[in-house]
Motif scaffolding. Structure first.
Motif, PDB file in Angstrom:
ATOM      1  N   GLY A   6       0.794  -1.217   0.000  1.00 51.08           N
ATOM      2  CA  GLY A   6       0.000   0.000   0.000  1.00 51.08           C
ATOM      3  C   GLY A   6       0.825   1.266   0.000  1.00 51.08           C
ATOM      4  N   GLY A   7       0.125   2.389   0.061  1.00 51.10           N
ATOM      5  CA  GLY A   7       0.761   3.690   0.062  1.00 51.10           C
ATOM      6  C   GLY A   7       0.206   4.593  -1.014  1.00 51.10           C
ATOM      7  N   ILE A   8       0.940   5.639  -1.307  1.00 50.83           N
ATOM      8  CA  ILE A   8       0.549   6.636  -2.310  1.00 50.83           C
ATOM      9  C   ILE A   8       1.471   6.489  -3.504  1.00 50.83           C
ATOM     10  CG2 ILE A   8       0.198   9.091  -2.785  1.00 50.83           C
ATOM     11  CD1 ILE A   8       0.197   9.492   0.318  1.00 50.83           C
ATOM     12  N   VAL A   9       0.923   6.173  -4.664  1.00 50.48           N
ATOM     13  CA  VAL A   9       1.726   6.102  -5.880  1.00 50.48           C
ATOM     14  C   VAL A   9       1.583   7.434  -6.610  1.00 50.48           C
ATOM     15  CG1 VAL A   9      -0.135   4.995  -7.222  1.00 50.48           C
ATOM     16  CG2 VAL A   9       2.256   4.821  -7.976  1.00 50.48           C
ATOM     17  N   LEU A  60       0.474   2.904 -17.140  1.00 55.12           N
ATOM     18  CA  LEU A  60       0.320   1.519 -16.708  1.00 55.12           C
ATOM     19  C   LEU A  60       0.929   1.278 -15.330  1.00 55.12           C
ATOM     20  CD1 LEU A  60      -0.789  -1.202 -17.658  1.00 55.12           C
ATOM     21  CD2 LEU A  60       1.449  -1.678 -18.671  1.00 55.12           C
ATOM     22  N   ALA A  61       2.041   1.959 -15.021  1.00 57.89           N
ATOM     23  CA  ALA A  61       2.678   1.769 -13.709  1.00 57.89           C
ATOM     24  C   ALA A  61       1.744   2.209 -12.585  1.00 57.89           C
ATOM     25  CB  ALA A  61       3.991   2.551 -13.650  1.00 57.89           C
ATOM     26  N   VAL A  62       1.060   3.335 -12.768  1.00 61.32           N
ATOM     27  CA  VAL A  62       0.099   3.791 -11.755  1.00 61.32           C
ATOM     28  C   VAL A  62      -1.049   2.799 -11.641  1.00 61.32           C
ATOM     29  CG1 VAL A  62      -1.508   5.628 -11.111  1.00 61.32           C
ATOM     30  CG2 VAL A  62       0.725   6.214 -12.072  1.00 61.32           C
ATOM     31  N   MET A  63      -1.547   2.327 -12.788  1.00 57.46           N
ATOM     32  CA  MET A  63      -2.656   1.367 -12.756  1.00 57.46           C
ATOM     33  C   MET A  63      -2.276   0.093 -12.011  1.00 57.46           C
ATOM     34  SD  MET A  63      -4.565   1.435 -16.431  1.00 57.46           S
ATOM     35  CE  MET A  63      -5.820   2.684 -16.766  1.00 57.46           C
ATOM     36  N   VAL A  71      -3.093   4.230  -3.443  1.00 58.97           N
ATOM     37  CA  VAL A  71      -3.908   5.395  -3.781  1.00 58.97           C
ATOM     38  C   VAL A  71      -3.118   6.245  -4.779  1.00 58.97           C
ATOM     39  CG1 VAL A  71      -5.034   7.472  -2.908  1.00 58.97           C
ATOM     40  CG2 VAL A  71      -5.034   5.386  -1.541  1.00 58.97           C
ATOM     41  N   PRO A  72      -3.686   6.574  -5.936  1.00 62.33           N
ATOM     42  CA  PRO A  72      -2.946   7.359  -6.923  1.00 62.33           C
ATOM     43  C   PRO A  72      -3.011   8.857  -6.644  1.00 62.33           C
ATOM     44  CG  PRO A  72      -5.094   6.797  -7.810  1.00 62.33           C
ATOM     45  CD  PRO A  72      -4.997   6.137  -6.440  1.00 62.33           C
ATOM     46  N   ARG A 130      -7.665  11.120   2.964  1.00 66.17           N
ATOM     47  CA  ARG A 130      -7.226  10.453   1.741  1.00 66.17           C
ATOM     48  C   ARG A 130      -8.321   9.515   1.241  1.00 66.17           C
ATOM     49  NH1 ARG A 130      -1.968   7.046   2.687  1.00 66.17           N
ATOM     50  NH2 ARG A 130      -1.634   8.926   3.923  1.00 66.17           N
ATOM     51  N   PRO A 131      -8.678   9.586  -0.038  1.00 66.07           N
ATOM     52  CA  PRO A 131      -9.680   8.644  -0.560  1.00 66.07           C
ATOM     53  C   PRO A 131      -9.107   7.240  -0.644  1.00 66.07           C
ATOM     54  CG  PRO A 131      -8.745   9.928  -2.355  1.00 66.07           C
ATOM     55  CD  PRO A 131      -8.180  10.505  -1.083  1.00 66.07           C
ATOM     56  N   GLY A 132      -9.991   6.259  -0.701  1.00 71.17           N
ATOM     57  CA  GLY A 132      -9.541   4.892  -0.906  1.00 71.17           C
ATOM     58  C   GLY A 132      -9.143   4.665  -2.354  1.00 71.17           C
ATOM     59  N   PRO A 133      -8.522   3.543  -2.655  1.00 78.75           N
ATOM     60  CA  PRO A 133      -8.117   3.261  -4.042  1.00 78.75           C
ATOM     61  C   PRO A 133      -9.333   3.203  -4.959  1.00 78.75           C
ATOM     62  CG  PRO A 133      -7.095   1.723  -2.495  1.00 78.75           C
ATOM     63  CD  PRO A 133      -8.142   2.462  -1.730  1.00 78.75           C
ATOM     64  N   PRO A 134      -9.242   3.751  -6.160  1.00 83.08           N
ATOM     65  CA  PRO A 134     -10.366   3.660  -7.100  1.00 83.08           C
ATOM     66  C   PRO A 134     -10.514   2.242  -7.637  1.00 83.08           C
ATOM     67  CG  PRO A 134      -8.465   4.650  -8.169  1.00 83.08           C
ATOM     68  CD  PRO A 134      -8.091   4.488  -6.729  1.00 83.08           C
TER      69      PRO A 134
END
Length: 349
Positions: free
Chosen positions: A258-261, A272-275, A283-284, A323-327
Motif C-alpha cells: 500500500g501507500g501513495i503512488v 500503466l505503472a500507476v494502474m 492510492v494514486p 485520503r480517498p480509498g483506491p479507485p
C-alpha cells in the motif's frame, strides 16, 4: 505480432494479448528496446535480417506496434498487405516531450504516420493518445513545404478505437495488506519524460519540513538514468525502504503493502505503472494533464505543478482520513476487455 521496440509495457501488452486471445495462432517477432533512433527507422531491415523466413509466410492478421515501419515492411513483403492490419499505439511521437539538447526528428513522426495509413484499424490506449496524434499530424503537415492532408487520414479517424492496455489478473500468491499508509511510491521508468525532478524536489521539501514517510523507488532503470536519482538517494536516504529495479515478484510484493503512488510525468499516454499500483491497493496521486483525467476522478488529481503536489501530500500525510480509498479499476482488466479486443482483431469471428 510485430514489436519494434519491446520495452516492458509493450511486452506486458503483447503477452497479455496472446494469452487471452488464445484462439489466434500467434507468431511473435520483437526487437530489443535499444538504439531508439536506429530502431524506429531501421526496424524493417532488422526484421528482414532476423526473421526473413517467417515474414515470407502467409498470415491472416498482422498486429504491429506504432514504432513498426509497417508501410515499408509491406513493400518488402507484399503478401502482408493482404492480411488484416492493426496498429497499436502505446504512445505517439507527435506528443513526445523533447529532453535537454534534443531536437525534433522527422523520422519517428513519419514512421508513426505511414504505419497508421497502412493499417485497416488503429488502436490507441487513451483518448489523449488518439487526439494528440491526429492534432500532431495536422500541425506537422502544415509546416511542410507542400500542403498535404491525405483523405485517407481523415477516414482513419473513423477506423480508430480506444483500447487501453489491460491489466493481468493478480496472482493468487500476491498479498495486499495496505498497512503502510505513509509510503510514497515511484514505479516509473527512470527517464526525463517522467519528470523525476519535481517528484524528488517535493519529497525533499516534505523531509525538510519534518514530515515522516517511507520512500519506495522502483521501475525500469536504464544505463543513463537522470542524475537526480543518485542525488535523491543520498538526500532522502533515511526515508528509503526499497530502491532500484526489482524482480516482478518483489515489485508486486512492494506495491501490495500500500501507500501513495505518485506521477509527475510530462509524458504519459495511459500510465500503466500507476494502474498496476492501484490494482495492488495503492492510492494514486496524478497531475491534471495528459491521459490522467480519463482514468482518475478529481480527488486523485492535483491541479498545478510542484507546489500543488507538495500541498496534497502534506494533507494526506498529516490527515490520513482525508485520503480517498483506491479507485476501482476492474474495468481495465483482461477479463473485462478481452471481448473488445477480439472484436477488433477477429471481426469475422
Amino acid at each position: 505480432m510485430l514489436s519494434a521496440y519491446a520495452a516492458d509495457s509493450h511486452r506486458y501488452w503483447a503477452r497479455g494479448l496472446m494469452a487471452h486471445l488464445e484462439t489466434i495462432d500467434w507468431t511473435l517477432l520483437e526487437l530489443a528496446p535499444r538504439h531508439f533512433q536506429w530502431r524506429v527507422r531501421g526496424n524493417p531491415l532488422s526484421f528482414m535480417s532476423e526473421h526473413d523466413a517467417t515474414l515470407s509466410q502467409s498470415f491472416d492478421l498482422v498486429v504491429a506496434t506504432s514504432l513498426v515501419d509497417l508501410a515499408t515492411l509491406i513493400g518488402l513483403y507484399p503478401h502482408l498487405g493482404r492480411a488484416r492490419r492493426v496498429v497499436y499505439f502505446h504512445e505517439n511521437q507527435f506528443a513526445y516531450p523533447l529532453g535537454q539538447d534534443q531536437r525534433t526528428r522527422i523520422e519517428p513522426l513519419m514512421v508513426n504516420l505511414y504505419s497508421a495509413l497502412a493499417a485497416d484499424r488503429v488502436l490507441f490506449n487513451s483518448r489523449w493518445n488518439r487526439d494528440s496524434f491526429f492534432d500532431g499530424v495536422a500541425g506537422f503537415l502544415k509546416k511542410m513545404p507542400e500542403r498535404v492532408m491525405p483523405t485517407r487520414l481523415e477516414a482513419l479517424k473513423t477506423r480508430s478505437e480506444i483500447l487501453p492496455v489491460p491489466l493481468w489478473s493478480l496472482p493468487s500468491s500476491v498479498s495486499i495488506r495496505r498497512d503502510a499508509p505513509n509510503r510514497i511510491i515511484w514505479n516509473h521508468r527512470w527517464e526525463y519524460d517522467k519528470n523525476p525532478e519535481d517528484f524528488f524536489a517535493a519529497l525533499e521539501m516534505l523531509s525538510d519540513s519534518g514530515h515522516e514517510f517511507e520512500l519506495v523507488v522502483m521501475g525500469q532503470v536504464f544505463r543513463n538514468a537522470p542524475d537526480v536519482f543518485e542525488q535523491a538517494r543520498s538526500r532522502l536516504a533515511r526515508h528509503i525502504t526499497c530502491w532500484g529495479h526489482q524482480t516482478r515478484e518483489r515489485y508486486l510484493e512492494a506495491l501490495g503493502k500500500g501507500g501513495i503512488v505518485v506521477s509527475t510525468a510530462w509524458h504519459e499516454f495511459q500510465g500503466l505503472a500507476v494502474m498496476e499500483a492501484v490494482q495492488q491497493g495503492c492510492v494514486p496521486l496524478v497531475p491534471e494533464r495528459l491521459c490522467f483525467p480519463e482514468y482518475y476522478a478529481p480527488q486523485y488529481r492535483y491541479d498545478g505543478g510542484r507546489d500543488a503536489l507538495i500541498e496534497r501530500l502534506k494533507r494526506w500525510l498529516d490527515s490520513p482520513e482525508s485520503r480517498p480509498g483506491p479507485p476501482d479499476i476492474g474495468a481495465w482488466t483482461w477479463p473485462q476487455m478481452t471481448a473488445r479486443y477480439r472484436a477488433q482483431l477477429q471481426p469475422l469471428a
